[in-house]
Design a protein around this motif. Structure first.
Motif, PDB file in Angstrom:
ATOM      1  N   TYR A   1       4.391  20.116  12.700  1.00 13.10           N
ATOM      2  CA  TYR A   1       4.298  20.001  11.242  1.00 13.10           C
ATOM      3  C   TYR A   1       4.890  18.655  10.802  1.00 13.10           C
ATOM      4  O   TYR A   1       5.975  18.282  11.237  1.00 13.10           O
ATOM      5  N   TYR A   2       4.146  17.970   9.903  1.00 18.54           N
ATOM      6  CA  TYR A   2       4.629  16.681   9.397  1.00 18.54           C
ATOM      7  C   TYR A   2       4.501  16.679   7.877  1.00 18.54           C
ATOM      8  O   TYR A   2       3.422  16.910   7.336  1.00 18.54           O
ATOM      9  N   GLN A   3       5.622  16.448   7.196  1.00 21.16           N
ATOM     10  CA  GLN A   3       5.590  16.321   5.743  1.00 21.16           C
ATOM     11  C   GLN A   3       6.304  15.024   5.363  1.00 21.16           C
ATOM     12  O   GLN A   3       7.358  14.691   5.888  1.00 21.16           O
ATOM     13  N   ASP A   4       5.665  14.292   4.432  1.00 22.44           N
ATOM     14  CA  ASP A   4       6.201  12.987   4.043  1.00 22.44           C
ATOM     15  C   ASP A   4       5.558  12.556   2.731  1.00 22.44           C
ATOM     16  O   ASP A   4       4.591  13.177   2.257  1.00 22.44           O
ATOM     17  N   LYS A   5       6.091  11.477   2.166  1.00 21.63           N
ATOM     18  CA  LYS A   5       5.565  10.920   0.927  1.00 21.63           C
ATOM     19  C   LYS A   5       4.957   9.560   1.224  1.00 21.63           C
ATOM     20  O   LYS A   5       5.573   8.725   1.886  1.00 21.63           O
ATOM     21  N   LEU A   6       3.751   9.316   0.733  1.00 17.73           N
ATOM     22  CA  LEU A   6       3.026   8.093   1.084  1.00 17.73           C
ATOM     23  C   LEU A   6       2.245   7.578  -0.120  1.00 17.73           C
ATOM     24  O   LEU A   6       1.677   8.356  -0.879  1.00 17.73           O
ATOM     25  N   GLU A   7       2.250   6.230  -0.283  1.00 21.31           N
ATOM     26  CA  GLU A   7       1.466   5.618  -1.368  1.00 21.31           C
ATOM     27  C   GLU A   7       0.922   4.277  -0.913  1.00 21.31           C
ATOM     28  O   GLU A   7       1.505   3.593  -0.070  1.00 21.31           O
ATOM     29  N   ALA A   8      -0.216   3.899  -1.472  1.00 24.56           N
ATOM     30  CA  ALA A   8      -0.830   2.594  -1.185  1.00 24.56           C
ATOM     31  C   ALA A   8      -0.213   1.541  -2.090  1.00 24.56           C
ATOM     32  O   ALA A   8       0.113   1.802  -3.245  1.00 24.56           O
ATOM     33  N   SER A   9      -0.052   0.353  -1.546  1.00 22.55           N
ATOM     34  CA  SER A   9       0.560  -0.720  -2.329  1.00 22.55           C
ATOM     35  C   SER A   9      -0.367  -1.264  -3.400  1.00 22.55           C
ATOM     36  O   SER A   9       0.073  -1.792  -4.418  1.00 22.55           O
ATOM     37  N   SER A  10      -1.676  -1.121  -3.213  1.00 26.13           N
ATOM     38  CA  SER A  10      -2.642  -1.636  -4.183  1.00 26.13           C
ATOM     39  C   SER A  10      -3.936  -0.860  -4.071  1.00 26.13           C
ATOM     40  O   SER A  10      -4.172  -0.157  -3.076  1.00 26.13           O
ATOM     41  N   SER A  11      -4.766  -0.999  -5.068  1.00 25.21           N
ATOM     42  CA  SER A  11      -6.050  -0.307  -5.080  1.00 25.21           C
ATOM     43  C   SER A  11      -6.908  -0.799  -3.928  1.00 25.21           C
ATOM     44  O   SER A  11      -6.995  -2.005  -3.677  1.00 25.21           O
ATOM     45  N   GLY A  12      -7.534   0.117  -3.240  1.00 31.11           N
ATOM     46  CA  GLY A  12      -8.380  -0.238  -2.111  1.00 31.11           C
ATOM     47  C   GLY A  12      -7.671  -0.193  -0.782  1.00 31.11           C
ATOM     48  O   GLY A  12      -8.306  -0.294   0.268  1.00 31.11           O
ATOM     49  N   THR A  13      -6.351  -0.054  -0.812  1.00 38.15           N
ATOM     50  CA  THR A  13      -5.594   0.057   0.433  1.00 38.15           C
ATOM     51  C   THR A  13      -5.736   1.483   0.981  1.00 38.15           C
ATOM     52  O   THR A  13      -5.678   2.456   0.234  1.00 38.15           O
ATOM     53  N   ILE A  14      -5.950   1.576   2.266  1.00 39.82           N
ATOM     54  CA  ILE A  14      -6.067   2.884   2.920  1.00 39.82           C
ATOM     55  C   ILE A  14      -4.874   3.047   3.857  1.00 39.82           C
ATOM     56  O   ILE A  14      -4.675   2.245   4.765  1.00 39.82           O
ATOM     57  N   CYS A  15      -4.073   4.124   3.629  1.00 42.69           N
ATOM     58  CA  CYS A  15      -2.844   4.349   4.398  1.00 42.69           C
ATOM     59  C   CYS A  15      -2.951   5.650   5.193  1.00 42.69           C
ATOM     60  O   CYS A  15      -3.435   6.660   4.679  1.00 42.69           O
ATOM     61  N   ALA A  16      -2.462   5.616   6.413  1.00 47.70           N
ATOM     62  CA  ALA A  16      -2.413   6.824   7.242  1.00 47.70           C
ATOM     63  C   ALA A  16      -1.156   6.792   8.095  1.00 47.70           C
ATOM     64  O   ALA A  16      -0.865   5.790   8.748  1.00 47.70           O
ATOM     65  N   MET A  17      -0.406   7.889   8.061  1.00 51.46           N
ATOM     66  CA  MET A  17       0.767   8.072   8.925  1.00 51.46           C
ATOM     67  C   MET A  17       0.491   9.276   9.824  1.00 51.46           C
ATOM     68  O   MET A  17      -0.093  10.265   9.382  1.00 51.46           O
TER      69      MET A  17
END
Length: 245
Positions: free
Chosen positions: A159-175
């Motif tokens: 199980y993985y829980q975390d908080k994630l946000e992109a720095s700008s529009s169009g950025t795709i983030c995956a952890m």
């Protein structure tokens, strides 16, 4: 002839009296006779009546005792049967106690194993907010910690829980989370975000085929077109490893 008859009566009375004394205990003979004395029928009958009374009393006692003996014999047989049944019940209860004791020990062992088969990694040990650089391929970030897998045939729930946000529009983030750097590509559990909103999400993966022993939990990332921020505001992300049959 008369003397002979008297002697015969005396002998009979003596034998009868002796017999009664043997069985009834104490018998009082009302009349006694002397050699040469004439025997009176009424007195002889009185002696026989005394003997008869004692004999009948003795017979009654014998009948009562015989009945009591029969009843006691039945009670003894019943008690013997009950003792046998109780002995069997005691043996059964002893077996059940032994079995329950074994089950309690097994359950205690299972509880201990289940307790030891849950490992929690707290992610607040790093920066409250960290910037994840851009990289279009799956990239190693850090080791989270190790856990011990008890059985080669068991599975791992990750199980993985975390908080994630992109720095700008169009950025795709995956952890994502891996164990022992496997597999090589993106593998669940992973969290994903492509907006500038800080999303707190959770993902779960099932991992099979790990050997028993120590294993390392690792964090990876893959960011396209920009940087990402994880754990903005220090929301205390967490990775939980659970071993199941």
């Amino acid at each position: 002839m008369k003397k002979i008859a008297q002697m015969m009566v005396t002998i009979i009375m003596f034998v009868a009296a002796t017999t009664v004394v043997t069985w009834a205990g104490s018998v009082t003979i009302p009349n006694s006779f002397t050699a040469g004395e004439a025997a009176v029928a009424a007195e002889v009958n009185a002696n026989f009546t005394a003997v008869k009374t004692a004999v009948n009393d003795n017979d009654s006692r014998i009948s009562t005792n015989a009945s009591d003996i029969s009843s006691n014999t039945s009670d003894i047989a019943t008690n013997a049967s009950n003792i046998s049944s109780n002995t069997s019940d005691i043996a059964t209860n002893a077996s059940n106690i032994s079995s329950n004791t074994s089950d309690i020990a097994t359950n205690a062992s299972n509880i201990a194993n289940n307790t030891s088969n849950v490992t929690v990694f707290d992610l607040q040990n790093w920066n409250a907010s960290e910037t994840i650089p851009q990289n279009s391929s799956v990239t190693y970030l850090r080791d989270v910690g190790t856990f011990t897998k008890n059985s080669a045939s068991s599975k791992i729930l990750l199980y993985y829980q975390d908080k994630l946000e992109a720095s700008s529009s169009g950025t795709i983030c995956a952890m994502m989370v891996k164990i022992d750097a496997k597999p090589s590509g993106i593998h669940q559990p992973f969290i994903y975000n492509e907006t500038t909103n800080a999303n707190f999400t959770m993902s779960m993966g099932v991992i099979e085929g790990l050997s028993a022993g120590s294993h390392t939990v690792e964090m990876y990332y893959r960011n396209l077109y920009g940087t990402c921020v994880r754990n903005s505001g220090n929301w205390n992300g967490r990775i939980t490893v659970v071993e199941v049959p």
